[in-house]
Design an enzyme around this catalytic site. Structure first.
Site, mmCIF file in Angstrom:
data_model
loop_
_atom_site.group_PDB
_atom_site.id
_atom_site.type_symbol
_atom_site.label_atom_id
_atom_site.label_comp_id
_atom_site.label_asym_id
_atom_site.label_seq_id
_atom_site.Cartn_x
_atom_site.Cartn_y
_atom_site.Cartn_z
ATOM 1 C CG ASP A 267 -2.193 0.903 0.971
ATOM 2 O OD1 ASP A 267 -3.232 0.720 1.675
ATOM 3 O OD2 ASP A 267 -1.923 1.832 0.144
HETATM 4 C C1 GLC Z 1 -4.227 4.259 -0.456
HETATM 5 C C2 GLC Z 1 -5.351 3.395 -0.067
HETATM 6 C C3 GLC Z 1 -5.233 2.098 -1.015
HETATM 7 C C4 GLC Z 1 -4.733 2.899 -2.647
HETATM 8 C C5 GLC Z 1 -3.477 3.480 -2.434
HETATM 9 C C6 GLC Z 1 -2.949 4.155 -3.671
HETATM 10 O O1 GLC Z 1 -3.811 4.895 0.915
HETATM 11 O O2 GLC Z 1 -5.282 2.277 1.077
HETATM 12 O O3 GLC Z 1 -6.323 1.554 -1.216
HETATM 13 O O4 GLC Z 1 -5.031 2.222 -3.701
HETATM 14 O O5 GLC Z 1 -3.155 4.238 -1.510
HETATM 15 O O6 GLC Z 1 -4.075 5.450 -3.978
#
Ligand code: GLC
Length: 735
Positions: A267
Site C-alpha cells: 500500500d
Molecule cells: C491508499 C489506499 C489504497 C490505494 C492506495 C493508492 O492509501 O489504502 O487502497 O489504492 O493508497 O492510492
C-alpha cells in the site's frame, strides 16, 4: 514472364529472407508464442542489477519501471475499485488536471455485493478493465475485500460486507472480468485492514480460526479461483509485522500454501523496513514517504527502501542478488500478462455499455428495507407533487471518500433522476441539512445555516402529500471515507432530529439512505418505508428513480447486518481493546463470530439482517429436494427447491443456503452461508433453484492440526431469504 518492376520483387525477396533469418533472433522474452515462464526465464539473465532494482520500487506515484534497453514495458497502476481515477502527478498525490480522464463511476462495491449477482460482478470487472485499457493503465487497484467487522470502519463502502463466502464469489467474478482485458486486478488490503483508525500502524492480534475462517477466505478465493495477478499489502500490522512485508501472510500463506504467482504491491507508504521488504515477500514498493535527504522533495524514488541502499548492499555482497530475482520474475510475469500483451484491445471510456452496466448494478443493489402500506413504488401520476428533502439528493457523491474518488463525465443526482422521471413541475426540493465539502482526512464545517435549512424543510413538509427524505452518510472525513472511522452510529448533520420533526408534521415519508455503512434508525417505527441505496455512481439518480417509481423492481439484499445499536456489534461488545485498540494493539475478541455469526449465536436481533431485502412482489419457497442424506467428506450435495413468484410483478429473489453443524467439537457460528442463487421470476412463474454445496465447505480450521477439518456429524442446511428468515431446512449426515 517479363517482370514489370524487378527491383520491387528483389525487395520482397530480401524482406522475406531478412525476416526468416532475423525471426530466429527475436528474443524469446519478446515472442508471445513462447510460454510465459520461458519468456520470464529468458528475460531475467539479460537484466543488469540496476535494472532489477529499478523494477521493484516506484518510478512515479503510480508507476514502476520496465527495462527500456530490452524493450520491456513499465507498469502503470490506478485506483480504484469503483472506476479509473483521474490522472495524478508523477511525484505526488495532486491531480494532473487532464481534460480527457473523466470516467464512469460504477456503484460502490457494497452495492455490487448487495446484488448477490456474480454475473454483474463479472460485467463490472470487464467494464472497469476496458476503462483502464483506454487510460493505458495495467493494474486496477481493486477490488477491496476486507470484511465488515464494525459499522464504524470508514472504508466499508469500498468492500463487500460481512460474509467471506459472498465476498469471495463477488470478488472472483469481478477479477475475472477485469483480467479478461489483459489488465491486472489487485485485491486489497491483504490483510486485516478492517478499520481506518490508526490504520498505518495498529497491530491486529487474532486467532488462527478467525484469520482462516473469516479474514483470509476472500483473498484465498481471489488467488485460487480468481487467478488474481496482484495483491496489495495492508498498512496495519498482523501479529507484530506490517502487512506489506509480513512473512506469515505473504511468504507462508499467499506464496507457499496458495501458490500465488503474481506480484505483491505495497500500500502507498506501507513499507517500513528494508530487510523485511526484501525477505518477507514484497515485490514492488509504492508510495514510500522518504525524507528527501538526497534530493529536493518527498517521495524521491531513489530513497525508497528497495532502491539505492538495496543496490549498494547487493553490490557489496551483503544481500545476494538472488534475493530479488524472484521479485523480478513475478514483475516480468505481470508485465507480459498486461502491458506487453499484444492481444489487448483499445478499451473504452464512459461508453453507453458502461453507463448501462453501472445503472443495472445500481438498480439490482438497492435494498428495500421497509415498505408498509405499499408506500413504494411511488407510481408516476399518483401524487401531484413530491417533496424531496435531503442533501444527498444533490451532493456529488463520486467525489471524496479517499483514493476511490472519481472525476466523472456526468453524475445523475437523485434529484435529477426524480425530476426526469416525474417531471420538473411535480418535484419540489429543499436541502433540509447541509455538510461541508469533502476534504481528505479533514473535517470542514458546513457553510450552511442549519436552522434555516431545518425550518424551511418543516415549513415545506406541511402541505405535501408525500415526502422522499434522501439522506444518509457521505464521503466526508469521519463518514464513509478513507483515513478515518465514523465517530457515531447515528446519521450525521442532525438528520435524525430533522426526520423526527418532519414526521410530527407529515407521516407519509419514505426514507432513502445513501451510505456504505449501517446506521441507527431511531425513527424506524414511525416511517412507512425505508430504502438502502448505496453510492451508486454516475447513474445514481436514474437507478434510484427507476426503483422508486417501480419501473424496476428492487432485488438487493444486505451484504452486512444493521445492528439496532453499536454495542450489539461483536467487535464493539468487547470494548476498546477490541475496537479500535489502544493505538498499538487491538484484539479481535469476537473471533469467528462476525456479523450475523455474532447476532445469531448470541441471539441478538439486528434491526435488519444480513441477506435481507424486500421486493414489490412476493415469493414462495417450496420444499428442499435432496437425493440422499448421507455423504462422505469429498462429495458434493445437490439441492433443488421450487421458488414461485406469487405477486403481481416480475421480480428477482436471492435464495440463500446456510449450514449449521449439529454437535461440533469446537465453538462454531449458529449457521454460515455456503451458497446463494439469484433467480428472476415473472409474475405467477415457478422455477427450481439448483445449488451444489461441497461437503468440504462445512470445514472449520483446526488450530492444533493447522488444517481444515470436516467432522462426522449431522448438518442442517437451511434455505432462507435472509439470515433471520429461514424458509425450510433439511438434515444430512457426513460419515
Ligand atoms: C491508499 C489506499 C489504497 C490505494 C492506495 C493508492 O492509501 O489504502 O487502497 O489504492 O493508497 O492510492
Amino acid at each position: 514472364m517479363k517482370l514489370k518492376n524487378p527491383h520491387v520483387f528483389l525487395i520482397v525477396i530480401y524482406c522475406l529472407l531478412y525476416r526468416t533469418v532475423c525471426a530466429q533472433h527475436i528474443p524469446i522474452y519478446l515472442d508471445e508464442n513462447f510460454p510465459l515462464e520461458s519468456r520470464v526465464e529468458d528475460a531475467l539473465p539479460k537484466m543488469t542489477l540496476e535494472e532489477k532494482v529499478a523494477m521493484i520500487h516506484a518510478q512515479a506515484m503510480f508507476s514502476s519501471a520496465g527495462v527500456p534497453r530490452l524493450g520491456i514495458h513499465e507498469l502503470w497502476m490506478t485506483d480504484g475499485p469503483h472506476g479509473i481515477r483521474a490522472e495524478l502527478n508523477w511525484n505526488n498525490f495532486d491531480y494532473a488536471k487532464w481534460t480527457n480522464d473523466e470516467c464512469t463511476a460504477f456503484p460502490a462495491l457494497t452495492c455490487l455485493a448487495a446484488t448477490f449477482n456474480p454475473e454483474l460482478a463479472y460485467q463490472y470487472g470487464k467494464a472497469i478493465g476496458e476503462e483502464a485499457l483506454y487510460r493505458k493503465k495495467d493494474v486496477v487497484l481493486g477490488p477491496g475485500v476486507n470484511i465488515y467487522r464494525t459499522p464504524l470502519n470508514g472504508r466499508n463502502f469500498e468492500y463487500m460486507g460481512e460474509d467471506p463466502f459472498l465476498t469471495s464469489k463477488m470478488a472472483v467474478s469481478y477479477i475475472q472480468g477485469v483480467q479478461l482485458n489483459g489488465v491486472a486486478a489487485c485485491v486489497k488490503h491483504y490483510a486485516l485492514n478492517n478499520q481506518e483508525q490508526w490504520r498505518q500502524h495498529i497491530n491486529v492480534e487474532l486467532s488462527d480460526r478467525a484469520l482462516h475462517e473469516i479474514y483470509l477466505p476472500a483473498f484465498k478465493a481471489c488467488v485460487l479461483e480468481g487467478n488474481v495477478w496482484s495483491v496489495m499489502g495492508s498498512y496495519n500490522k498482523i501479529r507484530g509485522q506490517y502487512g506489506c512485508h509480513n512473512n506469515l501472510l505473504i511468504n507462508e500463506i499467499l506464496k507457499k500454501y496458495w501458490n500465488f504467482d503474481g506480484v505483491v504491491i505495497s500500500d502507498w507508504g506501507g513499507v517500513h523496513d528494508a530487510n523485511e521488504a526484501v525477505y518477507n515477500g514484497l515485490d514492488i514498493e509504492m508510495g514510500t514517504w522518504t525524507d528527501g535527504l538526497k534530493s529536493n522533495g518527498k517521495s524521491t524514488f531513489d530513497n525508497y527502501y528497495m532502491a539505492a541502499t538495496l543496490f549498494d548492499k547487493i553490490k557489496k555482497g551483503e544481500i545476494p542478488e538472488s534475493a530479488i530475482d524472484n521479485k523480478v520474475r513475478r514483475i516480468l510475469r505481470l508485465i507480459f500478462r498486461t502491458s506487453m500483451n499484444s492481444q489487448r484491445k483499445f478499451g473504452s471510456l464512459v461508453s453507453e455499455e458502461h453507463i448501462n452496466i453501472a445503472r443495472k448494478i445500481g438498480e439490482e443493489g438497492i435494498v428495500l428495507l421497509k415498505n408498509d402500506k405499499d408506500f413504494f413504488p411511488v407510481e408516476k401520476g399518483k401524487y401531484k407533487k413530491i417533496l424531496v428533502i435531503g442533501e444527498n439528493a444533490t451532493k456529488p457523491l463520486t467525489l471524496g471518500g479517499g483514493s476511490s474518488e472519481l472525476k466523472v463525465k456526468e453524475e445523475i443526482s437523485p434529484l435529477d433522476g426524480l425530476k426526469k422521471k416525474y417531471g420538473e413541475e411535480n418535484i419540489d426540493y429543499t436541502m433540509g441539512y447541509g455538510s461541508g465539502p469533502s476534504v481528505y482526512a479533514k473535517e470542514v464545517a458546513s457553510p450552511y445555516n442549519a436552522d434555516s435549512l431545518h425550518r424551511k424543510a418543516l415549513q415545506m413538509a406541511k402541505d405535501v402529500e408525500i415526502i422522499l427524505f434522501i439522506g444518509g452518510l457521505n464521503k466526508n472525513h469521519h463518514q464513509d471515507c478513507e483515513a478515518g472511522d465514523r465517530l457515531s452510529y447515528d446519521l450525521p448533520f442532525e438528520q435524525n432530529k430533522l426526520i423526527s420533526d418532519i414526521l410530527r408534521i407529515n407521516k407519509n415519508v419514505g426514507i432513502v439512505l445513501i451510505s456504505g455503512n449501517a446506521v441507527a434508525m431511531p425513527w424506524i417505527k414511525e416511517v412507512p418505508a425505508v430504502m438502502q441505496a448505496w453510492y451508486l455512481g454516475s447513474e445514481s439518480g436514474t437507478a434510484l428513480a427507476n426503483i422508486i417509481s417501480g419501473d424496476t423492481n428492487p432485488s438487493g439484499k444486505l451484504p452486512f447486518s444493521f445492528p439496532v445499536k453499536l454495542k450489539d456489534n461483536g467487535a464493539l461488545f468487547f470494548g476498546e481493546s477490541s475496537y479500535p485498540g489502544d493505538n498499538v494493539n487491538q484484539y479481535y475478541k469476537e473471533d469467528i463470530l462476525v456479523g450475523y455469526r455474532w447476532y445469531d449465536t448470541k441471539k441478538i436481533k439486528p434491526l435488519f439482517a444480513f441477506g435481507y431485502g424486500l421486493s414489490y412482489t412476493k415469493f414462495e419457497y417450496g420444499k428442499i429436494d435432496i437425493v440422499k442424506k448421507n455423504f462422505s467428506k469429498d462429495e458434493t450435495i445437490e439441492l433443488k427447491i421450487p421458488i414461485s413468484n406469487i405477486g403481481e410483478r416480475d421480480g428477482a429473489e436471492t435464495v440463500q443456503f446456510y449450514v449449521t453443524q449439529s454437535k461440533p467439537s469446537v465453538l462454531r457460528p449458529e449457521k454460515e452461508l455456503k451458497a446463494f442463487k439469484k433467480i428472476f421470476l415473472k409474475t405467477g412463474e415457478t422455477k427450481y433453484i439448483e445449488v451444489v454445496i461441497p461437503v468440504s465447505s462445512f470445514a472449520f480450521y483446526d488450530e492444533q492440526k493447522q488444517s481444515w477439518i470436516v467432522e462426522e456429524d449431522k448438518y442442517i442446511i437451511h434455505c432462507a431469504s435472509s439470515a433471520n428468515d429461514i424458509k425450510n431446512s433439511v438434515s444430512i449426515f457426513v460419515k
